[in-house]
Write an enzyme that holds these catalytic residues in place. Structure first.
Site, mmCIF file in Angstrom:
data_model
loop_
_atom_site.group_PDB
_atom_site.id
_atom_site.type_symbol
_atom_site.label_atom_id
_atom_site.label_comp_id
_atom_site.label_asym_id
_atom_site.label_seq_id
_atom_site.Cartn_x
_atom_site.Cartn_y
_atom_site.Cartn_z
ATOM 1 C CG LEU A 186 -2.349 -0.530 0.909
ATOM 2 C CD1 LEU A 186 -2.304 -2.043 0.748
ATOM 3 C CD2 LEU A 186 -3.336 -0.138 1.967
ATOM 4 C CD GLU B 129 -2.723 -15.993 26.239
ATOM 5 O OE1 GLU B 129 -2.424 -17.161 26.538
ATOM 6 O OE2 GLU B 129 -3.692 -15.387 26.716
ATOM 7 C CB THR C 7 7.909 -14.618 23.919
ATOM 8 O OG1 THR C 7 8.834 -15.671 24.209
ATOM 9 C CG2 THR C 7 7.690 -13.768 25.155
ATOM 10 C CG HIS C 8 8.345 -15.830 17.559
ATOM 11 N ND1 HIS C 8 7.339 -16.438 16.829
ATOM 12 C CD2 HIS C 8 9.452 -15.857 16.770
ATOM 13 C CE1 HIS C 8 7.832 -16.819 15.657
ATOM 14 N NE2 HIS C 8 9.107 -16.491 15.595
#
Lengths: 392, 248
Positions: free
Chosen positions: A346, A371, A373-374
């Protein structure tokens, strides 16, 4: 804000795998998001305010405890329906989905799974209808990825418990009527307690100046000698496994929700790329934009298949914590990458509130952290396949 | 008061329309189907009669099993019972014959059908039904009030409205105005759960034949290139409109 003309991508005809009721539930949530979320969400995100007027609608579409049995006011649906509702809500906004996730998986689920019959009857119907809003207190200032080190504690005073400590990064805390709070007893064992607003010594200051989840209220839970009635202790499970069980349910919902955010970014970018003319042709006709868009739909399709199978396993009671971690980690990362790529499609327009992409991108920066972490989810998978825990 | 709402199962307006078998058949592959919008206005008004005046609301559709999600949605919105006539809705005459049969067997006071469906724009069904059943009929109906055996209906006419006084039994061809777009109902979870228990009766078709058959479909010609004319050049614009587009 432009009218919501979202069209959901379904490249592998996954709809064919859904039941008639799944689609009815999903389409109702999708229609509700178009009608009640899309027109207002940008404004609320810009002014960093939770749109309280949507609570009734969230309850009506079944976003609060869809898998809780009907006798406690839930909808008695399966986990795929729960996932689809989360997907549709997060298509609108991760902050709104967070509110619904917390209510369902972190408040209603522990009361249902670990609570007494009296607690279930007292709280679940009101939480399902949205009359009560709930929050979940596990994370502390000094204990994020390592919740077992928590410092919040309670003492048995004979006729009541005395609770002291503080929780941080708590979604819904500023307006919650009830909080499911995890704290250690004198022996250091973790238990869940139901804390109600109005208890003396209990306060919930709001966290300000977030660049993420701006349409969702986040705050602290502070317990300063809070007297908690003994009947407010969740009796049926204790230890770290109890709060982690709630997180399994919430992370499962997030793995579906992230697909919603990704679908919205993809749909927006695809439409924009077909309409935006540069060098005399739509940018969608250029190889570099096609690479972005083709990779997006590929990743979305993979994520959809992952969650659908996970949903089947969850329905059968076979989904493991590690399987849920894999889906949460993969899908949120996928969504965040898609949001970033879609923003590039965009160009400058992508940074404005005219489009949802940058809001999704900023929201997902929280979702990839909360919840689990990665990185932590990677270690859960690592521990599961190697048999060696690498957390410490 | 017993109301039958006739539901047409139509492609969503965002669907991409294609044809198969040498342009003689509609290609339903990948198409999302919805309640025909004119029928949905009627269904929502019927739900109003249910809530305010205690009406019983049934819905009926002519279609194969693939149409069931559409009528199940009508049940989730609040209809009490559904009827599916197990046949391909070949044309308006065929559909009207079957729905008239349902009305005969169900002793309905009011039948609400959409003024027209957005798929084939037939607009025949309520009129044919009214003739077959000898019911009063108001088409293009934008308001309906019922008091006992009497009804007041407003019909949209060219450049205005016409208020009609009539009596039951009555068939209306409904459209937007019966309720507003903002009144349309999204099925809530309670409705979806209750719809599980509601009756969806499947009945076999009667001996009826269509009056017309589709022989060929054509899509509109693709849009041509746009010609931009400078705003100061009115003469060229008029010349093009007159000689090329032949619009003036």
């Amino acid at each position: 804000m432009k009218p919501d003309i979202f069209e959901a991508p379904d490249y592998y005809h996954l709809d064919d795998l859904l039941s008639e009721e799944h689609k009815l539930v999903r389409d109702a949530a999708r229609q509700w998001v178009k009608r009640d979320i899309s027109p207002i969400i940008e404004e609320y995100a810009q002014k960093a305010e939770f749109p309280k007027q949507i609570i009734k609608g969230l309850a009506e579409i079944g976003a609060f405890g869809p898998y809780i049995p009907t006798k406690y006011g839930g909808a008695g649906l399966d986990y795929i329906s729960y996932g689809l509702i989360m997907q549709e809500i997060e298509r609108g906004d991760s902050g709104v989905r967070s509110t619904a996730s917390v209510q369902s998986s972190l408040v209603m689920y522990p009361i249902f799974a670990y609570g007494s019959e009296e607690q279930r009857k007292k709280y679940l119907p009101k939480l399902a209808s949205g009359e009560f809003m709930g929050c979940f207190g596990l994370t502390e200032p000094n204990h994020g990825s390592n919740p077992s080190g928590m410092e919040t504690k309670f003492k048995d005073m004979g006729d009541h418990y005395l609770l002291n400590g503080a929780k941080l990064w708590i979604s819904n805390s500023p307006f919650a009527d009830v909080a499911v709070v995890w704290a250690k007893n004198e022996e250091g064992r973790i238990h869940g307690l139901i804390i109600e607003r109005g208890m003396e010594g209990f306060s919930t200051p709001e966290t300000h100046n977030k660049w993420s989840l701006r349409a969702s209220a986040t705050g602290e839970l502070i317990f300063d000698n809070v007297k908690v009635p003994k009947e407010n202790l969740l009796p049926n499970k204790n230890g770290l496994g109890a709060p982690l069980g709630c997180l399994d349910s919430a992370r499962y919902g997030i793995s579906w929700g992230a697909i919603g955010a990704a679908m919205d970014c993809y749909d927006t970018a695809l439409r924009y790329a077909k309409e935006r003319i540069q060098f005399g042709k739509p940018i969608a006709a250029t190889q570099l934009q096609q690479k972005k868009l083709a990779e997006m739909i590929t990743e979305i399709t993979k994520a959809q298949l992952l969650t659908f199978r996970l949903g089947q396993l969850k329905n059968e009671g076979r989904a493991t914590t590690a399987q849920i971690s894999m889906a949460k980690r993969n899908n949120v990362d996928m969504a965040l990458n898609i949001a970033r790529e879609a923003r590039q499609v965009l160009g400058a327009m992508g940074i404005t509130g005219e489009y949802s992409i940058m809001r999704h991108m900023m929201n997902l920066e929280s979702v990839i952290t909360y919840e689990g972490t990665h990185d932590i989810h990677l270690l859960i998978t690592g521990a599961d396949i190697t048999g060696h825990s690498a957390f410490k | 008061m017993k109301i039958l709402v006739c539901i047409s199962n139509v492609p969503d307006t965002t669907s991409k329309i294609n044809f198969t078998d040498g342009d003689t058949k509609f290609d339903a592959n990948g198409v999302q189907f919805v309640i025909n919008p004119n029928d949905e206005f009627g269904l929502t008004r019927a739900m109003w009669f249910k809530e305010k005046q205690g009406a019983t609301v049934h819905v009926a559709t002519v279609g194969e099993a693939s149409t069931e999600p559409t009528i199940r949605k009508a049940l989730a919105i609040g209809a009490d019972e559904a009827i599916r006539i197990n046949a391909i809705p070949t044309d308006g005459f065929f559909v009207a014959q079957h729905l008239a049969e349902v009305v005969k067997n169900g002793s309905y006071d009011i039948v609400i059908a959409g003024r027209e469906s957005i798929d084939y724009n037939g607009g025949m069904v309520p009129g044919i039904m009214a003739a077959m059943l000898d019911f009063n009929f108001v088409n293009s109906c934008i308001s309906l009030e019922v008091d006992g055996n009497n009804a007041t209906a407003i019909r949209e006419i060219d450049g205005g409205k016409e208020t009609l006084s009539t009596s039951l039994p009555l068939i209306i061809g409904g459209q937007k105005g019966l309720v507003q777009e903002s009144d349309l109902k999204i099925p809530n979870m309670r409705g979806i759960m209750m719809a599980r228990q509601k009756k969806l009766n499947v009945i076999e078709p009667i001996d009826a034949s269509p009056a017309t058959l589709d022989t060929k479909f054509e899509k509109p010609a693709p849009k041509g290139a746009v010609k931009l004319i400078d705003s100061s050049n009115i003469d060229e614009l008029i010349d093009l409109l007159h000689n090329e587009a032949k619009a003036i």
